[in-house]
Design a protein around this motif. Structure first.
Motif, PDB file in Angstrom:
ATOM      1  N   GLY A 148       0.809  -1.215   0.000  1.00  0.00           N
ATOM      2  CA  GLY A 148       0.000   0.000   0.000  1.00  0.00           C
ATOM      3  C   GLY A 148       0.842   1.265   0.000  1.00  0.00           C
ATOM      4  O   GLY A 148       0.336   2.357   0.210  1.00  0.00           O
ATOM      5  N   ASP A 149       2.152   1.112  -0.213  1.00  0.00           N
ATOM      6  CA  ASP A 149       3.094   2.221  -0.311  1.00  0.00           C
ATOM      7  C   ASP A 149       3.576   2.194  -1.763  1.00  0.00           C
ATOM      8  O   ASP A 149       4.403   1.352  -2.130  1.00  0.00           O
ATOM      9  CB  ASP A 149       4.238   1.962   0.684  1.00  0.00           C
ATOM     10  CG  ASP A 149       5.316   3.039   0.641  1.00  0.00           C
ATOM     11  OD1 ASP A 149       5.459   3.703  -0.400  1.00  0.00           O
ATOM     12  OD2 ASP A 149       6.013   3.188   1.648  1.00  0.00           O
ATOM     13  N   ASN A 172       1.276   7.693  -0.141  1.00  0.00           N
ATOM     14  CA  ASN A 172       0.757   8.566  -1.196  1.00  0.00           C
ATOM     15  C   ASN A 172       1.699   8.737  -2.381  1.00  0.00           C
ATOM     16  O   ASN A 172       1.268   8.768  -3.516  1.00  0.00           O
ATOM     17  CB  ASN A 172       0.431   9.947  -0.606  1.00  0.00           C
ATOM     18  CG  ASN A 172      -0.625   9.839   0.488  1.00  0.00           C
ATOM     19  OD1 ASN A 172      -1.698   9.307   0.259  1.00  0.00           O
ATOM     20  ND2 ASN A 172      -0.296  10.296   1.681  1.00  0.00           N
ATOM     21  N   SER A 173       2.994   8.847  -2.108  1.00  0.00           N
ATOM     22  CA  SER A 173       3.930   9.130  -3.203  1.00  0.00           C
ATOM     23  C   SER A 173       4.194   7.891  -4.048  1.00  0.00           C
ATOM     24  O   SER A 173       4.508   6.825  -3.529  1.00  0.00           O
ATOM     25  CB  SER A 173       5.249   9.643  -2.639  1.00  0.00           C
ATOM     26  OG  SER A 173       6.206   9.719  -3.676  1.00  0.00           O
ATOM     27  N   ALA A 174       4.095   8.073  -5.371  1.00  0.00           N
ATOM     28  CA  ALA A 174       4.315   6.938  -6.261  1.00  0.00           C
ATOM     29  C   ALA A 174       5.721   6.922  -6.842  1.00  0.00           C
ATOM     30  O   ALA A 174       6.108   5.966  -7.507  1.00  0.00           O
ATOM     31  CB  ALA A 174       3.295   6.980  -7.390  1.00  0.00           C
ATOM     32  N   SER A 175       6.487   7.989  -6.602  1.00  0.00           N
ATOM     33  CA  SER A 175       7.767   8.056  -7.302  1.00  0.00           C
ATOM     34  C   SER A 175       8.980   7.866  -6.400  1.00  0.00           C
ATOM     35  O   SER A 175       9.927   7.180  -6.767  1.00  0.00           O
ATOM     36  CB  SER A 175       7.881   9.396  -8.040  1.00  0.00           C
ATOM     37  OG  SER A 175       7.637  10.458  -7.133  1.00  0.00           O
ATOM     38  N   LEU A 176       8.966   8.457  -5.219  1.00  0.00           N
ATOM     39  CA  LEU A 176      10.157   8.407  -4.375  1.00  0.00           C
ATOM     40  C   LEU A 176       9.835   7.781  -3.022  1.00  0.00           C
ATOM     41  O   LEU A 176       8.749   7.980  -2.477  1.00  0.00           O
ATOM     42  CB  LEU A 176      10.695   9.828  -4.139  1.00  0.00           C
ATOM     43  CG  LEU A 176      11.197  10.588  -5.364  1.00  0.00           C
ATOM     44  CD1 LEU A 176      11.506  12.031  -4.987  1.00  0.00           C
ATOM     45  CD2 LEU A 176      12.452   9.911  -5.930  1.00  0.00           C
ATOM     46  N   SER A 177      10.805   7.035  -2.488  1.00  0.00           N
ATOM     47  CA  SER A 177      10.614   6.574  -1.111  1.00  0.00           C
ATOM     48  C   SER A 177      11.710   7.199  -0.261  1.00  0.00           C
ATOM     49  O   SER A 177      12.862   7.298  -0.695  1.00  0.00           O
ATOM     50  CB  SER A 177      10.623   5.042  -1.032  1.00  0.00           C
ATOM     51  OG  SER A 177      11.843   4.543  -1.473  1.00  0.00           O
ATOM     52  N   GLY A 178      11.336   7.637   0.912  1.00  0.00           N
ATOM     53  CA  GLY A 178      12.277   8.340   1.782  1.00  0.00           C
ATOM     54  C   GLY A 178      12.838   7.424   2.852  1.00  0.00           C
ATOM     55  O   GLY A 178      12.177   6.487   3.299  1.00  0.00           O
ATOM     56  N   SER A 179      14.070   7.714   3.260  1.00  0.00           N
ATOM     57  CA  SER A 179      14.636   6.945   4.370  1.00  0.00           C
ATOM     58  C   SER A 179      15.380   7.888   5.306  1.00  0.00           C
ATOM     59  O   SER A 179      15.706   9.024   4.940  1.00  0.00           O
ATOM     60  CB  SER A 179      15.554   5.842   3.854  1.00  0.00           C
ATOM     61  OG  SER A 179      16.646   6.403   3.169  1.00  0.00           O
ATOM     62  N   ALA A 180      15.631   7.430   6.503  1.00  0.00           N
ATOM     63  CA  ALA A 180      16.282   8.258   7.521  1.00  0.00           C
ATOM     64  C   ALA A 180      17.040   7.343   8.484  1.00  0.00           C
ATOM     65  O   ALA A 180      16.736   6.149   8.582  1.00  0.00           O
ATOM     66  CB  ALA A 180      15.226   9.061   8.284  1.00  0.00           C
ATOM     67  N   PRO A 181      18.017   7.914   9.184  1.00  0.00           N
ATOM     68  CA  PRO A 181      18.805   7.084  10.115  1.00  0.00           C
ATOM     69  C   PRO A 181      18.073   6.841  11.431  1.00  0.00           C
ATOM     70  O   PRO A 181      18.551   7.188  12.500  1.00  0.00           O
ATOM     71  CB  PRO A 181      20.086   7.906  10.312  1.00  0.00           C
ATOM     72  CG  PRO A 181      19.645   9.317  10.106  1.00  0.00           C
ATOM     73  CD  PRO A 181      18.537   9.288   9.094  1.00  0.00           C
ATOM     74  N   LEU A 182      16.887   6.248  11.337  1.00  0.00           N
ATOM     75  CA  LEU A 182      16.126   5.917  12.555  1.00  0.00           C
ATOM     76  C   LEU A 182      16.769   4.712  13.238  1.00  0.00           C
ATOM     77  O   LEU A 182      17.634   4.042  12.676  1.00  0.00           O
ATOM     78  CB  LEU A 182      14.678   5.597  12.198  1.00  0.00           C
ATOM     79  CG  LEU A 182      13.883   6.682  11.464  1.00  0.00           C
ATOM     80  CD1 LEU A 182      12.456   6.215  11.225  1.00  0.00           C
ATOM     81  CD2 LEU A 182      13.893   7.983  12.262  1.00  0.00           C
ATOM     82  N   GLU A 183      16.268   4.415  14.447  1.00  0.00           N
ATOM     83  CA  GLU A 183      16.814   3.327  15.274  1.00  0.00           C
ATOM     84  C   GLU A 183      16.892   1.992  14.495  1.00  0.00           C
ATOM     85  O   GLU A 183      15.868   1.522  13.991  1.00  0.00           O
ATOM     86  CB  GLU A 183      15.890   3.158  16.485  1.00  0.00           C
ATOM     87  CG  GLU A 183      16.432   2.291  17.584  1.00  0.00           C
ATOM     88  CD  GLU A 183      17.606   2.921  18.334  1.00  0.00           C
ATOM     89  OE1 GLU A 183      17.698   4.167  18.398  1.00  0.00           O
ATOM     90  OE2 GLU A 183      18.428   2.154  18.831  1.00  0.00           O
TER      91      GLU A 183
END
Ligand SMILES: [Fe+2]
Length: 269
Positions: free
Chosen positions: A157-158, A221-232
């Motif tokens: 669903g992403d 919602n976004s169909a083009s980019l997926s975001g990432s971050a230095p989470l735990e």
């Protein structure tokens, strides 16, 4: 029975950062934490993306990091991995005649089936007819089974992430096999998603595990980019107790304050 599920360790050539993080330090930290807290685990399954760029030096670094590790390790391929250097670094990992790095083993809790969902030069997951037939055969011969993938075997669903799941045209046959063996398959485990996930596929429970590196921020919602971050970062400890399965998420890199309290009623005040 207790085992460990870890994924997406993304090792690089030593000294090269990945998404601003040092994968070697992270892996060392995770392995050290397991040795200290979960040395009684039957084995550790790493569901792919052992390396980020697939360099031979990165596989050598994985091999060196696991050298002497007291818990037996089962390795799988991810979309960032490359078959030739993987097999060269780990010649003992079973390889099927077609080149797939897939295999199964019977352990006290049931059959553990490690699938290869990768295809060269694409980040998308593949599960061709030959792999479907192999999985069918593995499940047909088992009473109880636990199945491992790198790629998520269903859409989440992403939209951007779903582009990189096991590809649409391969999902129906895979789902059909899983449905056919629904009474045998107790749980599906996968990596790739870099986020804590749980749900069911055709009624079979599944879980996706965070990475030991960067985590994906779900965006429905976004169909083009997926975001990432230095989470735990974390790994998972899986307890198999008769018909029950309990999965703990272990934040091995957390080094902040821990508030300890007892179980007496007043201790929670
Ligand atoms: Fe990954």
């Amino acid at each position: 029975m207790k085992f460990i599920h870890m994924s997406d360790i993304h090792l690089s050539r030593p000294g090269r950062l990945v998404e601003g993080l040092d994968p070697h330090a992270r892996l060392a930290q995770a392995l050290s934490h397991m040795t200290q807290h979960h040395a009684d685990a039957s084995h550790l399954v790493i569901t792919g993306d052992l390396t980020h760029f697939g360099e031979p030096e990165a596989y050598a670094a994985v091999r060196d990091a696991l050298e002497g590790f007291p818990i037996p390790v089962r390795l799988m391929m991810g979309n960032h991995d490359k078959r030739a250097p993987f097999v060269q670094a780990f010649p003992d990992v079973p390889q099927a005649p077609q080149g797939f790095v897939h295999y199964a083993e019977d352990l006290p809790a049931g059959r553990f089936v490690y699938c290869d969902t990768t295809e060269p030069e694409t980040h998308q997951g593949h599960f061709c007819e030959a792999r479907v037939a192999w999985l069918d055969q593995q499940l047909a011969g088992a009473e109880t089974a636990f199945v491992f993938f790198h790629h998520n075997p269903l859409h989440l669903g992403d939209p951007a992430t779903d582009e990189l799941s096991i590809r649409d045209q391969d999902q129906p046959a895979l789902h059909a096999v899983l449905k056919r063996h629904k009474s045998t398959v107790r749980h599906l485990f996968f990596g790739h998603v870099h986020e804590p996930l749980c749900g069911t596929l055709a009624g079979i429970p599944f879980s996706g595990v965070p990475s030991t590196m960067h985590q994906v921020i779900p965006d429905l919602n976004s169909a083009s980019l997926s975001g990432s971050a230095p989470l735990e970062p974390s790994y998972r400890v899986v307890l198999l107790r008769g018909e029950d399965i309990v999965i703990h998420q272990i934040p091995f890199a957390y080094d902040g304050e821990i508030i300890w309290h007892g179980n007496g009623f007043d201790d929670w005040a």
